[in-house]
Design a protein around this motif. Structure first.
Motif, PDB file in Angstrom:
ATOM      1  N   ASP A 176      30.105  46.732  19.515  1.00  0.00           N
ATOM      2  CA  ASP A 176      29.002  46.487  20.451  1.00  0.00           C
ATOM      3  C   ASP A 176      29.008  47.407  21.658  1.00  0.00           C
ATOM      4  OD1 ASP A 176      28.094  44.405  18.860  1.00  0.00           O
ATOM      5  OD2 ASP A 176      29.525  43.009  19.771  1.00  0.00           O
ATOM      6  N   SER A 177      29.885  48.417  21.653  1.00  0.00           N
ATOM      7  CA  SER A 177      29.914  49.264  22.854  1.00  0.00           C
ATOM      8  C   SER A 177      28.663  50.119  22.956  1.00  0.00           C
ATOM      9  CB  SER A 177      31.165  50.150  22.906  1.00  0.00           C
ATOM     10  OG  SER A 177      31.717  50.351  21.672  1.00  0.00           O
ATOM     11  N   ASN A 178      28.363  50.525  24.170  1.00  0.00           N
ATOM     12  CA  ASN A 178      27.234  51.429  24.416  1.00  0.00           C
ATOM     13  C   ASN A 178      27.708  52.846  24.138  1.00  0.00           C
ATOM     14  OD1 ASN A 178      25.281  49.458  25.587  1.00  0.00           O
ATOM     15  ND2 ASN A 178      26.883  49.237  27.133  1.00  0.00           N
ATOM     16  N   ASP A 194      30.840  52.737  28.194  1.00  0.00           N
ATOM     17  CA  ASP A 194      31.484  51.716  29.007  1.00  0.00           C
ATOM     18  C   ASP A 194      32.866  52.169  29.481  1.00  0.00           C
ATOM     19  OD1 ASP A 194      29.242  49.990  28.472  1.00  0.00           O
ATOM     20  OD2 ASP A 194      30.090  49.699  26.476  1.00  0.00           O
TER      21      ASP A 194
HETATM   22  C1  LIG Z   1      26.382  48.083  27.752  1.00  0.00           C
HETATM   23  O1  LIG Z   1      25.637  48.422  28.893  1.00  0.00           O
HETATM   24  C2  LIG Z   1      24.960  47.325  29.495  1.00  0.00           C
HETATM   25  C3  LIG Z   1      24.074  47.877  30.593  1.00  0.00           C
HETATM   26  O2  LIG Z   1      24.803  48.684  31.459  1.00  0.00           O
HETATM   27  C4  LIG Z   1      25.984  46.326  29.999  1.00  0.00           C
HETATM   28  O3  LIG Z   1      25.334  45.214  30.576  1.00  0.00           O
HETATM   29  C5  LIG Z   1      26.858  45.874  28.832  1.00  0.00           C
HETATM   30  O4  LIG Z   1      27.899  45.027  29.300  1.00  0.00           O
HETATM   31  C6  LIG Z   1      27.470  47.064  28.106  1.00  0.00           C
HETATM   32  N1  LIG Z   1      28.149  46.640  26.903  1.00  0.00           N
HETATM   33  C7  LIG Z   1      29.477  46.617  26.807  1.00  0.00           C
HETATM   34  C8  LIG Z   1      30.028  46.159  25.502  1.00  0.00           C
HETATM   35  O5  LIG Z   1      30.222  46.960  27.716  1.00  0.00           O
END
Ligand SMILES: *[C@@H]1O[C@H](CO)[C@@H](O)[C@H](O)[C@H]1NC(C)=O
Ligand SMILES: *[C@@H]1O[C@H](CO)[C@@H](O)[C@H](O)[C@H]1NC(C)=O
Length: 306
Positions: A176-178, A194
């Motif tokens: 699920d990482s960005n 992240d």
């Molecule tokens: C991905 O990015 C969003 C927006 O910045 C953030 O809210 C979310 O926690 C992030 N996902 C992870 C898995 O860190």
């Protein structure tokens, strides 16, 4: 590292690879040796993080079950003095570390299971150094330790395999990482936003340059003009070999070789390889501050397909 002798000595003994065939096996196992050495030798520096335009991560990653504690490698990191490159491949029921079907980074031609390879045994080997146990790969831990850093694979498609495999291992751990993806030639970058960790691939089959000149494409054994880009990484993993023995202009990608002051139509390929690699080793010694950037040489690999 950095000296060529050292690197050649630390390449993996090919006889230990030969019983298990197939690109994926090769990719995963070579990578695990490399990663182990990285994890046990944490890079020392901090660099500025590069943030690229965020994109949503792709879903569909398959998170493998964690190994039961009893079967896992001891968690305590072993002594850095352990020779990680001396060991053997051992069967590990808990492998592989990712399922290629759930990885958005693996190219179809490297996905043996997708195209019907019937056996899976080749996926179940991990490298076991003789003198110590390696911690099991942990993608989350990897990204936390590497926060703000860049790792670059530099070389031919074997490097490309390694790059994809590491990306699959990280993606499987944190589906699920960005993630931002920039696929370009010669430089591709995938950033785990992240953690601002960038895993990069720079395509250069010979490491030394191929220069477009009026007579045609010239493989210049004495020049590395892309080096400046490579210096932006905290860890560099180089590889070159199999292109040196390709024959014919279409296949080899060059028309002439520049060998010192002279231009030749062809020459002894092992001699050319030696000179190209010597140019590379001198470049590492003169240009890379190894207090800041860790340098690995992957060693000679067989072809992708056997
Ligand atoms: C991905 O990015 C969003 C927006 O910045 C953030 O809210 C979310 O926690 C992030 N996902 C992870 C898995 O860190
Ligand atoms: C690298 O680190 C060593 C030990 O700390 C030091 O002696 C040496 O001067 C450093 N080299 C460079 C190029 O900074």
């Amino acid at each position: 590292m950095g000296s060529m002798d050292e690197c050649i000595n630390c390449s993996i003994n090919s006889s230990s690879v030969s019983p298990m065939r197939g690109p994926k096996f090769l990719v995963i196992t070579l990578l695990s040796v490399f990663l182990a050495s990285v994890l046990l030798n944490e890079a020392l520096c901090e660099t500025e993080a590069t943030i690229i335009h965020p994109t949503r991560s792709r879903s569909g990653g398959l998170l493998r079950k964690k190994t039961p504690a009893a079967a896992a490698a001891p968690s305590k990191a072993s002594s850095i003095s352990c020779d990680l490159f001396h060991g053997s491949w051992v069967y590990d029921e808990s492998y592989p570390l990712y399922d290629s079907a759930g990885c958005p980074f693996i190219d179809p031609e490297f996905d043996c299971q997708k195209y019907g390879r019937p056996d899976q045994l080749y996926l179940k080997y991990r490298w076991q150094p003789t003198a110590c146990a390696l911690p099991r790969f942990d993608g989350g831990d990897f990204l936390r330790r590497w926060r703000g850093k860049k790792m670059m694979f530099v070389g031919d498609s074997i490097s490309y395999n390694q790059w994809q495999s590491l990306l699959c291992m990280l993606h499987a751990a944190l589906p699920d990482s960005n993630i931002s993806v920039q696929k370009r030639d010669p430089l591709s970058t995938v950033t785990f936003l992240d953690y601002t960790v960038s895993i990069m691939y720079y395509r250069t089959p010979y490491l030394v340059d191929i220069v477009a000149e009026s007579i045609g494409r010239v493989l210049d054994l004495d020049s590395i003009s892309s080096g400046g880009i490579w210096l932006g990484a905290d860890t560099l993993i180089f590889n070159t070999w199999h292109w040196w023995v390709h024959q014919g202009a279409a296949s080899q990608g060059w028309d002439y070789i520049q060998d010192g002051g002279k231009i030749v139509k062809d020459m002894d390929r092992l001699e050319a390889f030696l000179q190209g690699l010597t140019t590379w080793a001198k470049w590492v010694d003169s240009s890379v501050d190894t207090n800041v950037t860790k340098v690995f040489y992957q060693g000679i690999s067989p072809t992708h397909y056997q």
